[in-house]
Design an enzyme around this catalytic site. Structure first.
Site, short mmCIF file in Angstrom:
data_model
loop_
_atom_site.label_atom_id
_atom_site.label_comp_id
_atom_site.label_asym_id
_atom_site.label_seq_id
_atom_site.Cartn_x
_atom_site.Cartn_y
_atom_site.Cartn_z
CG ASP A 1 -2.03 1.16 1.29
OD1 ASP A 1 -1.55 2.20 0.81
OD2 ASP A 1 -2.96 0.90 1.80
CG ASN B 1 -0.06 1.71 -12.56
OD1 ASN B 1 -0.35 2.13 -13.59
ND2 ASN B 1 -0.63 0.73 -11.94
CB SER C 1 -2.45 12.40 -16.24
OG SER C 1 -3.56 12.89 -16.89
CB ALA D 1 -7.89 16.16 -6.01
CE1 TYR D 2 -5.48 11.14 -12.01
CE2 TYR D 2 -5.59 12.41 -13.84
CZ TYR D 2 -5.31 11.18 -13.28
OH TYR D 2 -4.55 10.36 -13.90
CE LYS E 1 -1.78 10.63 -12.04
NZ LYS E 1 -1.09 9.35 -11.56
CB VAL F 1 -6.23 3.33 -20.47
CG1 VAL F 1 -6.46 1.85 -20.40
CG2 VAL F 1 -5.16 3.88 -21.16
CB THR G 1 -9.05 1.76 -16.07
OG1 THR G 1 -8.85 3.09 -15.60
CG2 THR G 1 -7.89 1.38 -17.02
P1 NAP Z 1 -7.11 1.62 -11.86
O1 NAP Z 1 -7.76 0.52 -12.80
O2 NAP Z 1 -8.18 2.21 -10.98
O3 NAP Z 1 -6.08 0.98 -11.19
C1 NAP Z 1 -5.31 1.68 -10.36
C2 NAP Z 1 -4.46 0.62 -9.48
O4 NAP Z 1 -3.73 1.62 -8.31
C3 NAP Z 1 -5.14 -0.33 -8.68
O5 NAP Z 1 -4.36 -1.47 -8.82
C4 NAP Z 1 -5.39 0.25 -7.35
O6 NAP Z 1 -5.38 -0.97 -6.54
C5 NAP Z 1 -3.88 0.69 -7.14
N1 NAP Z 1 -3.92 1.54 -6.12
C6 NAP Z 1 -4.82 2.62 -5.64
N2 NAP Z 1 -4.42 3.33 -4.61
C7 NAP Z 1 -3.61 2.40 -4.06
C8 NAP Z 1 -2.48 2.38 -2.81
N3 NAP Z 1 -2.78 3.24 -1.72
N4 NAP Z 1 -1.45 1.45 -2.60
C9 NAP Z 1 -1.32 0.71 -3.72
N5 NAP Z 1 -2.14 0.49 -4.89
C10 NAP Z 1 -3.15 1.48 -4.98
O7 NAP Z 1 -6.57 2.90 -12.93
P2 NAP Z 1 -5.76 2.91 -14.07
O8 NAP Z 1 -6.33 3.70 -14.99
O9 NAP Z 1 -5.24 1.67 -14.48
O10 NAP Z 1 -4.58 4.02 -13.43
C11 NAP Z 1 -3.18 3.65 -13.20
C12 NAP Z 1 -2.29 4.85 -13.40
O11 NAP Z 1 -2.32 5.49 -14.78
C13 NAP Z 1 -2.65 5.93 -12.52
O12 NAP Z 1 -1.62 6.35 -11.88
C14 NAP Z 1 -3.54 6.89 -13.20
O13 NAP Z 1 -3.55 8.19 -12.80
C15 NAP Z 1 -2.71 6.86 -14.38
N6 NAP Z 1 -3.54 7.23 -15.86
C16 NAP Z 1 -4.65 6.54 -15.97
C17 NAP Z 1 -5.20 7.12 -17.38
C18 NAP Z 1 -6.65 6.32 -17.92
O14 NAP Z 1 -7.02 6.96 -18.79
N7 NAP Z 1 -7.06 5.45 -17.19
C19 NAP Z 1 -4.84 8.16 -18.16
C20 NAP Z 1 -3.72 8.99 -17.68
C21 NAP Z 1 -2.96 8.37 -16.31
P3 NAP Z 1 -7.03 -1.40 -5.81
O15 NAP Z 1 -7.58 -2.36 -6.85
O16 NAP Z 1 -6.83 -2.06 -4.30
O17 NAP Z 1 -7.83 -0.08 -5.80
#
Ligand code: NAP
Length: 259
Positions: free
Chosen positions: A68, A95, A148, A176-177, A181, A210, A212
């Protein structure tokens, strides 16, 4: 931009935080398919194990690491276990991230801003510092911070998004976001500068929009597509850049973003 095989340095070891789902899982999978060992950081044991099983079923040497990023003790335990099990770490992908509320800046509670920073900024610093001694032992250490375009001050001020997700003149103002970033981008440049005379390259990735859980699956790309730029930065050759910010835009090497 040249990419090296992860196997070129022997049996490489990678750690991806938040690797139990989404982009982190896809990055762990791609790195694992290149060979070596990939540690899947997961804060929930059951979710981590399920992801680990899925990757092992594909022949990947996937190890689940309880982690965590907001918890000092958890990060210290994870770093201690890594130090016991591997002689070095070659790749760290920071990540794990959270989104924060989709409300106006003027309506955003400070607690929500703080919560985003705990994971997206302080979590990265906590994990990076904890495993840096192992990364320093790698002949080619790579740190990738998952950022991001919304964290770019330059693109935010111009309301222009070179990745093409948001049309000209549109740039979501998520206090916040976006600011977490932006801070992460500053963290990236700061570590890159400290480590410039070492074998460690530090870069930020924008994976593209993406689908997600983070965005209610509104994204246009698959997690596998979103893994492309982070994996590119995690596998840079020794001549690769450090202190840069690269985004998925559909072109072979992606596009470099302004900070
Ligand atoms: P996601 O599917 O919500 O996955 C987020 C991951 O982070 C999950 O495995 C979550 O675990 C984990 N996490 C959250 N808080 C945590 C903590 N305190 N300790 C350890 N793990 C933790 O989101 P995603 O879209 O794949 O995002 C991954 C990264 O890409 C993020 O940094 C996000 O800001 C960045 N990003 C995403 C996008 C997009 O379009 N999706 C665009 C730009 C940047 P749990 O399953 O336990 O919650």
């Amino acid at each position: 931009m040249s990419a090296k095989s992860l196997n070129s340095a022997g049996s490489p070891v990678a750690l991806v935080t938040g690797a139990n789902k989404g982009i982190g899982f896809a990055v762990a999978r791609e790195l694992g398919l290149l060979g070596g060992t990939v540690y899947l950081g997961a804060r929930d044991a059951a979710r981590g194990e399920s992801a680990g099983r899925a990757l092992r079923a594909e022949g990947i040497d996937a190890q689940v690491l309880a982690l965590d990023v907001t918890d000092d003790a958890s990060v210290a335990r994870a770093a201690g276990r890594l130090a016991d099990e591997v002689e070095r770490l070659d790749v760290l992908v920071n990540n794990a991230g959270v989104a924060g509320p989709e409300v106006l800046p003027s309506e955003t509670p400070v607690a929500e801003v703080r919560a985003a920073y705990e994971t997206n900024v302080f979590g990265v610093v906590r994990v990076t510092n904890a495993v840096l001694p192992l990364l320093r032992r790698s002949p080619a250490g790579r740190i990738v911070n998952m950022s991001s375009v919304l964290g770019s001050l330059a693109h935010g001020a111009a309301k222009d998004d070179p990745t093409g997700v948001f049309p000209p003149g549109v740039f979501p103002a998520l206090l916040a976001y976006n600011t977490s970033k932006a801070a992460l981008n500053a963290v990236t440049v700061t570590y890159a500068n400290e480590l410039r005379d070492t074998a460690i390259l530090v870069n930020a990735a924008e994976p593209g929009f993406v689908a997600t859980d983070l965005n209610g699956h509104r994204g246009r790309l698959t997690a596998r597509q979103g893994a492309r730029i982070p994996v590119l930065l995690a596998t840079l050759g020794d001549d690769g850049p450090t202190g840069t910010f690269r985004a998925e835009d559909g072109t072979p090497d992606g596009v470099e973003l302004a900070w």
